[in-house]
Design a protein around this motif. Structure first.
Motif, short mmCIF file in Angstrom:
data_model
loop_
_atom_site.label_atom_id
_atom_site.label_comp_id
_atom_site.label_asym_id
_atom_site.label_seq_id
_atom_site.Cartn_x
_atom_site.Cartn_y
_atom_site.Cartn_z
N ARG A 9 -0.72 4.24 -3.65
CA ARG A 9 -0.89 2.80 -3.81
C ARG A 9 -1.47 2.52 -5.19
O ARG A 9 -2.26 3.29 -5.72
CB ARG A 9 -1.85 2.27 -2.74
CG ARG A 9 -1.34 2.32 -1.33
CD ARG A 9 -2.40 1.85 -0.34
NE ARG A 9 -3.56 2.73 -0.30
CZ ARG A 9 -4.77 2.41 -0.72
NH1 ARG A 9 -5.01 1.22 -1.25
NH2 ARG A 9 -5.77 3.27 -0.63
N ASP A 16 -2.61 -4.84 -10.28
CA ASP A 16 -1.28 -4.47 -10.76
C ASP A 16 -0.96 -5.18 -12.07
O ASP A 16 -0.45 -4.56 -13.02
CB ASP A 16 -0.23 -4.84 -9.69
CG ASP A 16 1.16 -4.41 -10.08
OD1 ASP A 16 1.39 -3.19 -10.23
OD2 ASP A 16 2.03 -5.28 -10.25
N ASP A 61 -1.64 -2.64 -4.51
CA ASP A 61 -2.63 -2.94 -3.48
C ASP A 61 -3.15 -4.37 -3.65
O ASP A 61 -3.41 -5.06 -2.67
CB ASP A 61 -3.79 -1.94 -3.57
CG ASP A 61 -4.40 -1.66 -2.21
OD1 ASP A 61 -3.67 -1.68 -1.21
OD2 ASP A 61 -5.62 -1.41 -2.15
N ARG A 79 3.34 1.02 -4.04
CA ARG A 79 3.22 -0.44 -3.95
C ARG A 79 1.88 -0.91 -4.52
O ARG A 79 0.87 -0.19 -4.44
CB ARG A 79 3.34 -0.88 -2.49
CG ARG A 79 2.22 -0.36 -1.60
CD ARG A 79 2.30 -0.97 -0.21
NE ARG A 79 1.32 -0.38 0.70
CZ ARG A 79 0.04 -0.74 0.76
NH1 ARG A 79 -0.43 -1.67 -0.06
NH2 ARG A 79 -0.78 -0.16 1.61
N ASP A 123 4.30 4.18 5.62
CA ASP A 123 2.95 4.40 5.08
C ASP A 123 2.31 5.53 5.88
O ASP A 123 2.80 5.93 6.94
CB ASP A 123 2.11 3.11 5.11
CG ASP A 123 1.64 2.71 6.50
OD1 ASP A 123 0.84 1.79 6.56
OD2 ASP A 123 2.06 3.31 7.51
N GLY A 165 7.16 0.94 -8.40
CA GLY A 165 6.91 0.25 -7.14
C GLY A 165 7.17 1.15 -5.95
O GLY A 165 7.20 2.37 -6.06
N ARG A 166 7.40 0.53 -4.81
CA ARG A 166 7.73 1.30 -3.60
C ARG A 166 9.18 1.75 -3.70
O ARG A 166 10.06 0.99 -4.06
CB ARG A 166 7.53 0.44 -2.36
CG ARG A 166 7.98 1.09 -1.08
CD ARG A 166 7.57 0.28 0.14
NE ARG A 166 6.26 0.67 0.61
CZ ARG A 166 5.58 0.04 1.56
NH1 ARG A 166 6.08 -1.03 2.11
NH2 ARG A 166 4.39 0.47 1.94
N GLU A 217 -2.56 -7.89 -6.41
CA GLU A 217 -1.77 -8.43 -7.52
C GLU A 217 -2.55 -8.41 -8.83
O GLU A 217 -1.99 -8.15 -9.89
CB GLU A 217 -1.32 -9.84 -7.19
CG GLU A 217 -0.30 -9.93 -6.06
CD GLU A 217 0.17 -11.34 -5.81
OE1 GLU A 217 -0.23 -12.25 -6.57
OE2 GLU A 217 0.94 -11.54 -4.84
#
Length: 348
Positions: A178, A217, A212, A210, A15, A236-237, A214
């Motif tokens: 993010r 998302d 931040d 990713r 990060d 995603g990541r 739920e």
């Protein structure tokens, strides 16, 4: 320079804060005494000591990385060492209140802690003029703006199998950050829907980063389904190799963020020769300079038309790629590192 500890509430690789802290350790060299943390993950965990076990004295200097609320802020009131705040920006809590009340409350506490730190710190360092003004409003007596230290060569790896090799060669869109409400990912999706319907039916939108929260998302995924256009992918990541492939195979990077304290992904895209189309909010204009295309109103049909112009004009893409690479070079670690070393020595 005297002994310097970096104080990082949550230290991890991969990060922006963790990568910056590792680069700053290299800049400090023998003066770097170690990391003081609340939590640490991955390979860096073995290099860190928890704050309630740290022993520092009046002759030490603590560089405290601030982005969230942390019990470390209270601990700093009890130590005699001098403190410099390295400010990464605090997302305004109003962006999160409808999605994660707990996180919104933590961000509000972080803002309050920043005001307390203003009375404690000998210097506040921000990574843009935009975030430096936040330090000024918080009451810091001395402030300075200095770009973040980027990981050198983070994307200087071969793309993964099946990914293209020429930036700007496709009509695909890329978003990297993010999945956070202030990033306004839904606005990227709205503009892409117009673009896919009106300009490029086969285009793909890759959302990399990713989640931040739920709830946000999940809402984004439901919204993608409701748009009913297809072509939206939640990656995603990803690994550095995968990210490098995304930068190289997309047609352009699109940002709709409404609160951006610096813009690491903008610089990464420019370094890869990928054209950038971005909403002019926060520190985005000063990060991009003249090297990207800025827009100041979110008219989705106009954004889609701008994107189509960039993708469809090889000469324009080439000019943006060249300007972007030159702009990114100004943020290279070898350019920025001496300025960090001088500022910390003077601040101490």
């Amino acid at each position: 320079m005297r002994r310097v500890y970096q104080v990082v509430p949550f230290l991890q690789e991969g990060d922006a804060i963790g990568d910056h802290a590792r680069q700053l350790a290299r800049v400090l060299g023998d003066a770097h005494a170690g990391y003081i943390v609340d939590r640490a993950g991955g390979a860096l965990a073995g290099e860190a000591i928890r704050f309630d076990r740290a022993r520092v004295g009046s002759g030490d200097l603590l560089v405290y990385h601030v982005a969230h609320a942390s019990p470390i802020a209270g601990w700093l009131r009890t130590v005699r060492a001098e403190v410099i705040v390295d400010y990464h920006g605090i997302t305004p809590p109003e962006f999160l209140r409808g999605w994660d009340a707990g996180l919104a409350g933590a961000l509000a506490r972080a803002t309050s802690e920043l005001a307390d730190l203003a009375r404690r710190a000998v210097l506040g360092i921000a990574h843009s003029g935009f975030t430096c003004s936040e330090l000024d409003r918080a009451g810091f007596a001395r402030t300075a703006a200095l770009p973040i230290l980027l990981e050198p060569g983070r994307l200087a790896v071969a793309p993964t199998a099946g990914q293209g090799a020429e930036a700007g060669a496709s009509g695909d869109w890329l978003f990297v950050s993010r999945m956070a409400p202030n990033k306004r990912v839904e606005d990227v999706m709205k503009a892409f829907a117009v673009y896919r319907r009106a300009w490029c039916p086969g285009a793909q939108l890759h959302l990399v980063g990713r989640p931040d929260t739920e709830t946000y998302d999940a809402a984004l995924r439901r919204f993608a389904d409701r748009l009913g256009i297809g072509g939206i992918h939640f990656a995603g990541r990803v690994s550095n190799a995968e990210l490098a492939g995304h930068y190289r195979s997309a047609g352009l990077l699109v940002s709709m963020s409404e609160h951006e304290g610096f813009g690491v992904t903008l610089i990464e895209a420019m370094a890869a020769g990928l054209p950038v189309l971005a909403y002019a909010a926060g520190a985005v204009p000063e990060t991009l300079g003249e090297a990207g295309i800025l827009f100041r109103a979110k008219r989705y049909d106009e954004v889609a038309a701008l994107a189509a112009e960039v993708v469809g004009d090889p000469a324009l893409r080439a000019r943006l790629a060249a300007a972007g690479k030159a702009r990114a070079a100004a943020f290279a670690p070898e350019v920025i590192a001496p300025r960090w070393r001088e500022l910390l020595a003077a601040g101490a």
